[in-house]
Design an enzyme around this catalytic site. Structure first.
Site, PDB file in Angstrom:
ATOM      1  N   THR A 121       0.848  -1.190   0.000  1.00 31.19           N
ATOM      2  CA  THR A 121       0.000   0.000   0.000  1.00 31.19           C
ATOM      3  C   THR A 121       0.883   1.239   0.000  1.00 31.19           C
ATOM      4  O   THR A 121       1.930   1.257   0.643  1.00 31.19           O
ATOM      5  CB  THR A 121      -0.890  -0.002   1.260  1.00 31.19           C
ATOM      6  N   ARG A 143     -14.426  -6.617  -0.616  1.00 29.85           N
ATOM      7  CA  ARG A 143     -13.796  -6.253   0.656  1.00 29.85           C
ATOM      8  C   ARG A 143     -13.157  -4.874   0.548  1.00 29.85           C
ATOM      9  O   ARG A 143     -12.514  -4.545  -0.432  1.00 29.85           O
ATOM     10  CB  ARG A 143     -12.740  -7.291   1.039  1.00 29.85           C
ATOM     11  N   GLY A 172     -10.733  -2.179   2.794  1.00 20.59           N
ATOM     12  CA  GLY A 172      -9.880  -2.019   3.962  1.00 20.59           C
ATOM     13  C   GLY A 172      -9.879  -0.598   4.487  1.00 20.59           C
ATOM     14  O   GLY A 172     -10.822   0.167   4.272  1.00 20.59           O
ATOM     15  N   ASP A 173      -8.793  -0.233   5.149  1.00 20.03           N
ATOM     16  CA  ASP A 173      -8.737   1.072   5.803  1.00 20.03           C
ATOM     17  C   ASP A 173      -8.335   2.210   4.869  1.00 20.03           C
ATOM     18  O   ASP A 173      -8.621   3.372   5.157  1.00 20.03           O
ATOM     19  CB  ASP A 173      -7.759   1.031   6.976  1.00 20.03           C
ATOM     20  N   THR A 202      -0.736   2.029   6.719  1.00 19.87           N
ATOM     21  CA  THR A 202      -0.538   0.811   5.947  1.00 19.87           C
ATOM     22  C   THR A 202      -0.462  -0.366   6.906  1.00 19.87           C
ATOM     23  O   THR A 202       0.171  -0.279   7.952  1.00 19.87           O
ATOM     24  CB  THR A 202       0.743   0.864   5.099  1.00 19.87           C
ATOM     25  N   GLY A 203      -1.140  -1.453   6.568  1.00 17.61           N
ATOM     26  CA  GLY A 203      -1.108  -2.615   7.460  1.00 17.61           C
ATOM     27  C   GLY A 203      -2.388  -3.414   7.387  1.00 17.61           C
ATOM     28  O   GLY A 203      -3.079  -3.427   6.367  1.00 17.61           O
ATOM     29  N   GLY A 217      -5.777  -3.822   7.594  1.00 16.49           N
ATOM     30  CA  GLY A 217      -6.800  -2.792   7.502  1.00 16.49           C
ATOM     31  C   GLY A 217      -7.951  -2.897   8.469  1.00 16.49           C
ATOM     32  O   GLY A 217      -8.442  -1.885   8.978  1.00 16.49           O
TER      33      GLY A 217
END
Length: 355
Positions: free
Chosen positions: A220, A248, A250-251, A271-272, A274
């Site tokens: 990301t 889906r 994510g964050d 980043t990670g 989410g």
């Protein structure tokens, strides 16, 4: 009018002195102070956090990552030095990273379980607190530019899937066929994840919480910046998680989780993993700790990433810059692709934890 020549000379001397002091004061407030403020620009980049180990990255590959990070950093910083806005700088940088197949954003994005690329992005303006985001787009070349268009040319904050793509076409943004985003490396990662699931006699649609799947996700990208006018901005873009379920999100496109900017505090890009960044509202939490508890940026980032996020079970990292030009690149994983230049003008580029 004047009693004698000495009084007249005194008045002239006083007027001359007043003019000199006024000029100096004007130079100090509108010239010198402005110069100080103009020097206080900063920019930070990330290219994802995860199990990034030196032993798993060849010297040639490492050099490629460092080269792209440095080029993007220099490009964005040049925008700020020329007096460009923080919004222009973060968009320019993220577009460059989206165009690089090295990262999980734009070209080179990871695949969903059914072999497609679904892209998410967001951007936020710290001056107005306005924001834009897109989720699940499949034919927009640069999702971060679409996110900015949503922010500036619509009354909405987030658009998704077909609606977002229709808006992109209306705005004249560059569209590409779905195959544009495909890379062999990402397809191999998808097949490896799915094969692991089959070997373990599980459904092909493996759990998103499987560590193997999480570590196939990093890449990301994001950027935060402070411009000469003191305005902050943040942007984030991603392909999501390898083998993720259809639809889906994510964050990265969630304002306050993956992206946040507020001129009173800081700008953050995450980043990670989410799901946990969403639950912890990580990007906003860092800002809130600064605003309501008086934390420095470094203290707030460390508390959230090193303490609060792991306690929830999440991992990853953030980049951030505050309104004074202080920068942080905090992560709780073995590595994070990152680069930054703070208000001191010092350049830092790192990949591994020890960098």
């Amino acid at each position: 009018m004047f009693p004698n020549k000495y009084t007249f000379k005194t008045v002239l001397y006083g007027l001359a002195l007043f003019a000199v002091l006024s000029c100096r004061q004007e130079a100090g407030t509108s010239g010198g102070a402005r110069d100080d403020k103009e020097e206080r620009v900063a920019l930070v980049i990330h290219g994802g956090a995860g199990t990034i180990l030196r032993k798993n990255l060849s010297p040639e590959r490492e050099a490629q990552y460092r080269s792209v990070l440095e080029k993007a950093l220099d490009t964005g910083y040049a925008v700020l030095q020329r007096g460009g806005s923080s919004l222009d700088a973060v968009e320019r940088v993220v577009v460059m990273l989206e165009d690089s197949p090295l990262f999980n954003a734009g070209k080179g994005a990871v695949f969903t379980s059914d072999g497609r690329n679904e892209l998410d992005a967001s951007v936020m303006d710290g001056q107005s607190l306005n924001a834009g985001a897109v989720a699940g787009v499949t034919t927009v070349k640069n999702p971060v530019s679409l996110a900015r268009a949503v922010m500036e040319r619509s009354e909405h904050v987030m658009l998704a899937r077909e609606g977002a793509e229709a808006f992109a076409r209306e705005q004249g943004l560059e569209m590409v066929p779905e195959g544009y985003f495909h890379t062999g490396e990402r397809m191999r990662a998808l097949k490896a994840v799915q094969e692991k699931a089959r070997r373990e006699n599980r459904k092909q649609q493996a759990s998103a919480y499987d560590p193997f799947i999480r570590d196939s996700k990093y890449g990301t990208v994001g950027c935060v910046a402070l411009d000469r006018k003191g305005n902050l901005a943040a942007a984030t873009s991603t392909g999501g998680m390898t083998n993720k379920r259809w639809g889906r999100i994510g964050d990265s496109p969630v304002i306050g989780a993956g992206t946040y900017a507020n001129n009173n505090t800081c700008a953050v890009s995450s980043t990670g993993w989410g799901e946990f960044f969403i639950r912890g509202v990580v990007a906003y939490d860092i800002s809130a700790l600064m605003e309501y508890r008086g934390h420095t940026l470094e203290q707030a980032a460390r508390e959230v990433i090193r303490k609060k996020l792991p306690e929830m079970g999440g991992n990853g990292g953030i980049i951030a810059v505050d309104h004074k030009g202080n920068i942080v690149m905090e992560f709780n994983t073995p590595g994070m692709y990152r680069a930054g230049i703070g208000a001191d003008g010092q350049k830092h580029i790192g990949i591994f934890g020890e960098d």
